[in-house]
Design a protein around this motif. Sequence first.
Motif, mmCIF file in Angstrom:
data_model
loop_
_atom_site.group_PDB
_atom_site.id
_atom_site.type_symbol
_atom_site.label_atom_id
_atom_site.label_comp_id
_atom_site.label_asym_id
_atom_site.label_seq_id
_atom_site.Cartn_x
_atom_site.Cartn_y
_atom_site.Cartn_z
ATOM 1 N N TYR A 153 0.817 -1.212 0.000
ATOM 2 C CA TYR A 153 0.000 0.000 0.000
ATOM 3 C C TYR A 153 0.852 1.264 0.000
ATOM 4 O O TYR A 153 2.060 1.232 0.263
ATOM 5 C CB TYR A 153 -0.950 -0.003 1.195
ATOM 6 N N ARG A 154 0.163 2.370 -0.272
ATOM 7 C CA ARG A 154 0.766 3.700 -0.239
ATOM 8 C C ARG A 154 0.398 4.344 1.094
ATOM 9 O O ARG A 154 -0.747 4.786 1.284
ATOM 10 C CB ARG A 154 0.234 4.544 -1.391
ATOM 11 N N PRO A 155 1.311 4.437 2.045
ATOM 12 C CA PRO A 155 0.969 4.998 3.362
ATOM 13 C C PRO A 155 0.522 6.457 3.288
ATOM 14 O O PRO A 155 -0.311 6.887 4.095
ATOM 15 C CB PRO A 155 2.267 4.846 4.166
ATOM 16 N N ASP A 156 1.034 7.206 2.302
ATOM 17 C CA ASP A 156 0.617 8.607 2.208
ATOM 18 C C ASP A 156 -0.853 8.729 1.838
ATOM 19 O O ASP A 156 -1.542 9.653 2.296
ATOM 20 C CB ASP A 156 1.498 9.343 1.188
ATOM 21 N N LEU A 157 -1.356 7.800 1.015
ATOM 22 C CA LEU A 157 -2.767 7.853 0.618
ATOM 23 C C LEU A 157 -3.677 7.470 1.782
ATOM 24 O O LEU A 157 -4.768 8.047 1.948
ATOM 25 C CB LEU A 157 -3.008 6.939 -0.580
ATOM 26 N N LEU A 158 -3.246 6.506 2.594
ATOM 27 C CA LEU A 158 -4.051 6.149 3.767
ATOM 28 C C LEU A 158 -4.083 7.318 4.752
ATOM 29 O O LEU A 158 -5.141 7.642 5.322
ATOM 30 C CB LEU A 158 -3.486 4.902 4.440
ATOM 31 N N GLN A 159 -2.934 7.960 4.921
ATOM 32 C CA GLN A 159 -2.879 9.097 5.842
ATOM 33 C C GLN A 159 -3.775 10.233 5.360
ATOM 34 O O GLN A 159 -4.499 10.850 6.150
ATOM 35 C CB GLN A 159 -1.440 9.581 5.979
#
Length: 430
Positions: A153-159
């Motif tokens: 996953y892309r942690p920046d998108l979840l954040q």
Amino acid sequence: MFKNSIGRQLIFAATTAASMIFAIAPSAAQDKVQLTFRQFDPPTEIQGLIAAVDAWNSSHPDVQVKLETMSGGDTLAQLAREIPAGAGPDVQQLAFVWTRDLARSKLLLDLSPLIQSNAPGAGTDDFLALDLATLDDKIFGLPWTADTFSMAYRPDLLQAAGVSNFPDSWDDLAATAKKLTTEGGGTEQYGFCFPAGSAPDSGMWTLVNYYLWSNGSTLVAEESPGKWKVSVTPQQLAAAMNYFNQFFVDGTAPENLITVNAWGDPELIGGLGRGDCAITFFPPQTFRAAQKQSDNPLLTAPIPKGTEKRISHLGGRALGINPNTKHQKEAWEFVKYLVGPETFKTYNQYPSQKSLLSQLQFPPAEQGYVTMLPLAQTFERYISSPIKVSSMTALINREFGAVFSGQRNPDEAADVIIKELNDLLARGKG
């Protein structure tokens, strides 16, 4: 499809090359031996393997190895055509689940005498999943690499979506995918992307089994020694179909994924890097390929848990030798080299030998694999059943694809699967 196009080209190349391999038997005057080694990983993921083969060729001037690539979906049919005709590569990369079926069809050399006279590494007890390569107490493949899947996953998108923790369960994943899905302004972002194609080798097979196993079900089971039955119910299959189809119904997965079969497809690898997809699932080598294409950090996380447990499969690759090869001794030495420590200096896979695996240092971004490896189980239950794993795989992918494309509803597709599994059990592997 990108991969299929490459596969067709490689079939032609491989067929041509294979016909040459055994048509030109080495004469006594020839000093050099030419081996052909065929593998099926995407060309984008084998740079380290190419380096290992080049290193072998540099240090073995009299035994040169030619590396061929053929897509995994084409390999089994190609071997079935080539080997009975006396052709085929000298050494073949195998998926763990193929080995027994190929051995039953007499398409692999019995390695037991070679192992007994010249054992690899620390001995066969050091290899994971050796049982999957064993038939009638004979070893037909040498486990080479071991791996499993994790979520990527892309942690920046979840954040940005206010998601502070990676979804822990399948229900959490569906709910989080909705939060991560955005449209408008010329940009689209989907919460969860997965290979939902209906081809026999589609990655959908893997995801379906994770879902079923984690919720306490499995397709077939041995209820008593030698007596097998279909153990999944139509309701359980329909529930799995409804679960994954709902991503398309909700628009949290792009509809074009119903034509994507490989987790290494550019739609998935590039989609994660571009931010078209916030979450997907990958094996280690595909995750690393995605990292190279992403300007933003990527992370891995454990596979979601079901009502019973969290689980993935212990997969990997084995190496087999063509029973027709004119160079058994040289092919065996090359196989031993591939499973040895020198190869893994450049080949970025996890070795199947426990003694080598224990020496690995896992990057922080790959902690999802660290969590899943101890929880992973092999497909041994399917491999030992009277049904060919390839037949089960093709059936599951076809019927899940029929649901995704609207050709059947989940109840209809579930009934088809149950009926065909019973027919396959009655028919056996024959």
